[in-house]
Design a protein around this motif. Sequence first.
Motif, short mmCIF file in Angstrom:
data_model
loop_
_atom_site.label_atom_id
_atom_site.label_comp_id
_atom_site.label_asym_id
_atom_site.label_seq_id
_atom_site.Cartn_x
_atom_site.Cartn_y
_atom_site.Cartn_z
N CYS A 46 24.92 34.23 52.34
CA CYS A 46 24.92 33.18 51.30
C CYS A 46 26.03 32.15 51.53
O CYS A 46 26.00 31.06 50.99
N MET A 47 27.04 32.52 52.30
CA MET A 47 28.16 31.64 52.68
C MET A 47 29.17 31.36 51.56
O MET A 47 30.01 30.48 51.69
N ILE A 48 29.11 32.12 50.49
CA ILE A 48 30.12 31.95 49.44
C ILE A 48 31.51 32.28 49.98
O ILE A 48 32.48 31.57 49.71
N CYS A 49 31.61 33.31 50.79
CA CYS A 49 32.92 33.65 51.37
C CYS A 49 33.42 32.53 52.27
O CYS A 49 34.62 32.22 52.28
N TRP A 50 32.54 31.91 52.97
CA TRP A 50 32.92 30.79 53.86
C TRP A 50 33.45 29.62 53.03
O TRP A 50 34.46 29.01 53.39
N ASP A 55 41.47 29.51 54.38
CA ASP A 55 41.89 29.29 55.77
C ASP A 55 40.73 29.02 56.72
O ASP A 55 40.93 29.03 57.93
N THR A 56 39.56 28.79 56.15
CA THR A 56 38.36 28.54 56.97
C THR A 56 38.24 29.60 58.07
O THR A 56 37.96 29.30 59.23
N SER A 57 38.45 30.84 57.67
CA SER A 57 38.47 31.92 58.67
C SER A 57 37.15 32.66 58.81
O SER A 57 37.02 33.52 59.68
#
Length: 97
Positions: A46-50, A55-57
């Motif tokens: 889902c890319m919520i963590c992204w 830190d864009t890690s």
Amino acid sequence: MTSRIAEWKRISAGGLVSNPGSSERVQTGAWRTRRPVIDFSQCTHCMICWVMCPDTSMQVYKDRLTGVDLAHCKGCGICASECPKHCIQMVPEDRRV
Ligand code: SF4
Ligand code: SF4
């Protein structure tokens, strides 16, 4: 009565970025005491963590989460807190998974 602008000027200087553009070189991962471990069997990409990682890690390839850039992940745990599937676990650095 003191104006708001005058009040702002009384605030002491905080942290200054003296060398902007250095985030690639400064490996903030050295600060980490816990690292995120992703259970990809539960991940929906889902890319919520992204989006939430300061830190864009979170590493992504072709719209899919592929891993974590541990050279720059500080181990803050925001990704684990925000993942709707609860598939990121913060693990102490000295523990093997
Ligand atoms: S927030 Fe969770 S489910 Fe979404 S991409 Fe990240 S690890 Fe996967
Ligand atoms: S622990 Fe923090 S810095 Fe590391 S990937 Fe998650 S949100 Fe980003």
